[in-house]
Design an enzyme around this catalytic site. Structure first.
Site, mmCIF file in Angstrom:
data_model
loop_
_atom_site.group_PDB
_atom_site.id
_atom_site.type_symbol
_atom_site.label_atom_id
_atom_site.label_comp_id
_atom_site.label_asym_id
_atom_site.label_seq_id
_atom_site.Cartn_x
_atom_site.Cartn_y
_atom_site.Cartn_z
ATOM 1 N NE ARG A 36 6.931 -3.764 6.404
ATOM 2 C CZ ARG A 36 5.639 -3.427 6.404
ATOM 3 N NH1 ARG A 36 5.120 -2.789 5.379
ATOM 4 N NH2 ARG A 36 4.868 -3.737 7.410
ATOM 5 N NE ARG A 50 6.599 -1.154 10.043
ATOM 6 C CZ ARG A 50 5.456 -1.050 9.394
ATOM 7 N NH1 ARG A 50 5.389 -0.419 8.242
ATOM 8 N NH2 ARG A 50 4.363 -1.573 9.896
ATOM 9 C CE LYS A 69 -2.326 -1.011 3.773
ATOM 10 N NZ LYS A 69 -2.101 -2.409 4.173
ATOM 11 N NE ARG A 76 -4.148 -1.355 10.365
ATOM 12 C CZ ARG A 76 -3.165 -0.793 9.661
ATOM 13 N NH1 ARG A 76 -3.289 0.448 9.256
ATOM 14 N NH2 ARG A 76 -2.092 -1.478 9.354
ATOM 15 N NE ARG A 132 1.753 -5.393 11.452
ATOM 16 C CZ ARG A 132 2.948 -5.458 10.854
ATOM 17 N NH1 ARG A 132 3.932 -6.077 11.445
ATOM 18 N NH2 ARG A 132 3.129 -4.905 9.692
#
Ligand code: ADP
Length: 186
Positions: free
Chosen positions: A127, A133, A13, A88, A144
């Site tokens: 990632r 992160r 996204k 969300r 998640r």
């Protein structure tokens, strides 16, 4: 032009939002980035959000709704936005609809980026090694995705029932996916 980019974590996204933002000269608003800014500056909100985000949980609806309310009213967003990471939950979606009505904003489209679950895991794990992160750990990725299925996936049905959703195949190169997004907006 107000556009929402929607889909599970790790579908790209953010990457696509940046491309659309440059193409249409409207700001890319990522609620995840906004929260990470709060964390960086150690604001009260940032301190509270960090605990939730690091565990893969969602930040409270009223906080997120308040955040988006000020974004929609801000001068830089008068011509539109590429919204990434909000809504969300169905509660956030209904609040957004009400806010948009109050502000006489019409939502152009919700672009739903579709990617298989194996691809999502692959991308998030990648990632993890590139961006470091704090919320990209093996456990939080799984968490998640579970939260996405429980709380966020119903938002897809919500926009579908309003005739606002376009599904875009998110597999392929960044350019190919971007092209599909532009087609869906025509
Ligand atoms: P991703 O691209 O992996 O989906 P984001 O950067 O959009 O991640 O969001 C990171 C985290 O920020 C989420 O896991 C959640 O904890 C929090 N967050 C972002 N947007 C929202 C929102 N609209 N409602 C609740 N929590 C949010």
């Amino acid at each position: 032009m107000h556009i929402i980019l929607f889909g599970p974590p790790g579908v790209g996204k953010g990457t696509q939002a940046k491309i659309l933002s440059e193409r249409f000269h409207i700001p890319h608003i990522s609620t995840g980035d906004m929260l990470r800014e709060e964390i960086k500056h150690q604001t009260d909100l940032g301190i509270k959000a960090k605990v939730l985000m690091d565990a893969g949980n969602l930040v409270a609806d009223d906080i997120m709704i308040g955040m988006i309310r000020s974004v929609l009213q801000s001068h830089e967003c008068v011509n539109g936005i590429i919204l990434d990471g909000f809504p969300r939950t169905v509660e956030q979606a209904t609040a957004l609809e009400t806010m948009m009505q109050e502000l006489h904003i019409s939502l152009k489209r919700v672009l739903y980026i579709e990617v298989t679950e194996e691809h999502i895991m692959e991308r998030l794990v990648k990632r993890l090694s590139v961006e470091h992160r704090a919320d990209d750990t093996a456990e939080t990725i799984t968490k998640r995705i579970t939260i996405y299925k429980q709380s966020t996936a119903p938002v897809k049905t919500y926009f579908e029932s309003r005739g606002l959703l376009s599904s875009v195949n998110g597999e392929g190169s960044v350019e190919v996916v971007a092209q599909r997004m532009l087609e869906a907006l025509k």
